[in-house]
Write an enzyme that holds these catalytic residues in place. Structure first.
Site, short mmCIF file in Angstrom:
data_model
loop_
_atom_site.label_atom_id
_atom_site.label_comp_id
_atom_site.label_asym_id
_atom_site.label_seq_id
_atom_site.Cartn_x
_atom_site.Cartn_y
_atom_site.Cartn_z
N SER A 109 10.42 -40.69 -11.28
CA SER A 109 10.72 -41.98 -11.90
C SER A 109 10.22 -42.12 -13.34
CB SER A 109 10.17 -43.12 -11.05
OG SER A 109 11.01 -43.34 -9.93
N LYS A 139 5.05 -45.50 -17.68
CA LYS A 139 5.88 -45.47 -16.47
C LYS A 139 5.32 -44.43 -15.52
CE LYS A 139 9.03 -46.48 -13.64
NZ LYS A 139 8.06 -46.09 -12.61
N THR A 140 5.29 -44.81 -14.25
CA THR A 140 4.84 -43.90 -13.20
C THR A 140 6.00 -43.04 -12.69
OG1 THR A 140 5.30 -45.62 -11.59
CG2 THR A 140 3.03 -45.46 -12.41
N GLY A 141 5.65 -42.08 -11.88
CA GLY A 141 6.64 -41.27 -11.17
C GLY A 141 5.98 -40.60 -9.98
#
Length: 277
Positions: free
Chosen positions: A74, A213-215
Site C-alpha cells: 500500500s 504512507k504505510t504498507g
C-alpha cells in the site's frame, strides 16, 4: 586531485543511490549501522533509508537490505493517488465517492463508502484497486515509467501488481520517488502533486510533522477476508522540522502483530537519531 579510494567511494555511492531522483547529482552517502539497533531492540530486522534535503545527505542503516527491492504494497497508494488525480480518474479527493462493494472484510474501516482522502488514511485496498482499474494498464504503465518507480513492472494484474504482482522497489528507490513528489518535480501537474501531499496521513512528533504512507505485504482485499498475516511492513514519506525536510523509507519483518505499530515507532527513532525530528 582525487585519490583512488575517493574515486571508488564516489563510484560506489553512484551505484547505490538512484542518481536521477536527486536535485544535485550524487548526494553524500553514508551507512550508519547503529540504526539497526532500533530494529533488533524491537525483535525484528529491517532497513531505513533517508535523504536530508538541506545538506543533500543520504543515510542508510545498511548497504544491502536498503537496496533490496520488494513489493511496495500500500505504499504504492502515493503513486496511485498522483496518477488518479493527474488523469482525472479522481477529480476531487474530498468529493468523489467510492461506494462500498458490500463485501464484508475483516478490516472494519474498509466496509463503508470512502473518498480518496479517507481511503488513503484507512489504507482501503478495494478503493485503490477500483482506481487502478479506472486508470487502466496502458496509462498506469506510462506513469510508472515516467516516475521511474522501482522496476516499473506492473505485471500480475492491473489491480494486484503492487500487492501480489511483479512490481518491486527498494527503500533507496522509495526515497528517490518520494523526493520528486516533495520537490513537486514528478512529470505531472503541480495540482496532482499538491493534492497527494495534502492527503497523506500526518503524524505529529514533538515540533515536527511526518507525512507518510504505510504498507503491509501479504494484506490485500482477499487476504483481509481470509486472515492471512502480513509478512513485511513499509512506512514511506517525509518529515518536516521547521524548514528542514527529510525523505525516508523504512521496511521491517512483521514477526508479531505488534510490529505493525513498530513501523512508526522505529521510523521516529531513526529520524530522531539522524536529527530529522
Amino acid at each position: 586531485m582525487l585519490s583512488r579510494r575517493h574515486v571508488l567511494s564516489l563510484a560506489a555511492a553512484a551505484a547505490v543511490i538512484p542518481v536521477p531522483a536527486f536535485a544535485t547529482g550524487v548526494p553524500r552517502y553514508e551507512v550508519r549501522k547503529n540504526l539497526q539497533k532500533y530494529f533488533t531492540d524491537d525483535g525484528t530486522v529491517g532497513a531505513f533509508a533517508a535523504f536530508r534535503a538541506d545538506d543533500q545527505h543520504v543515510i542508510a542503516s545498511d548497504n544491502t537490505r536498503a537496496r533490496e527491492a520488494v513489493l511496495p504494497a500500500s505504499s504504492f497508494k502515493i503513486a496511485n493517488s498522483v496518477i488518479a488525480l493527474e488523469t482525472g480518474v479522481v477529480a476531487d479527493p474530498d468529493k468523489d465517492i467510492f461506494k462500498w462493494d458490500g463485501v464484508t472484510r475483516s478490516i472494519p474501516e474498509w466496509n463503508k463508502d470512502h473518498t480518496m482522502r479517507t481511503a488513503i488514511a484507512a489504507s482501503v485496498v478495494p478503493v485503490y484497486q477500483q482506481i487502478a482499474r479506472r486508470i487502466g494498464k496502458e496509462r498506469m504503465q506510462t506513469y510508472v515509467d515516467a516516475f521511474e518507480y522501482g522496476n516499473r513492472n506492473i505485471g500480475g494484474g492491473i489491480d494486484r501488481f503492487w500487492l501480489t504482482g511483479d512490481l518491486r522497489i527498494s527503500p533507496l528507490e522509495q526515497i528517490a520517488f518520494v523526493d520528486k513528489l516533495r520537490r513537486r518535480t514528478l512529470p505531472v501537474s503541480k495540482r496532482a502533486q499538491d493534492l497527494t501531499a495534502d492527503i497523506l496521513p500526518v503524524t505529529k512528533a514533538g515540533d515536527s510533522v511526518i507525512r507518510a504512507k504505510t504498507g503491509l505485504i501479504g494484506v490485500d482485499d482477499r487476504t483481509a477476508v481470509e486472515g492471512v498475516k502480513a509478512s513485511l511492513g513499509w512506512l514511506v514519506g517525509w518529515a518536516e522540522k521547521g524548514s528542514a525536510q527529510t525523505v525516508f523509507a523504512l521496511n521491517l519483518d512483521i514477526r508479531e502483530d505488534r510490529h505493525i505499530a513498530s513501523r512508526m515507532k522505529i521510523a521516529q527513532q531513526c529520524l530522531s537519531d539522524i536529527g530529522a525530528i
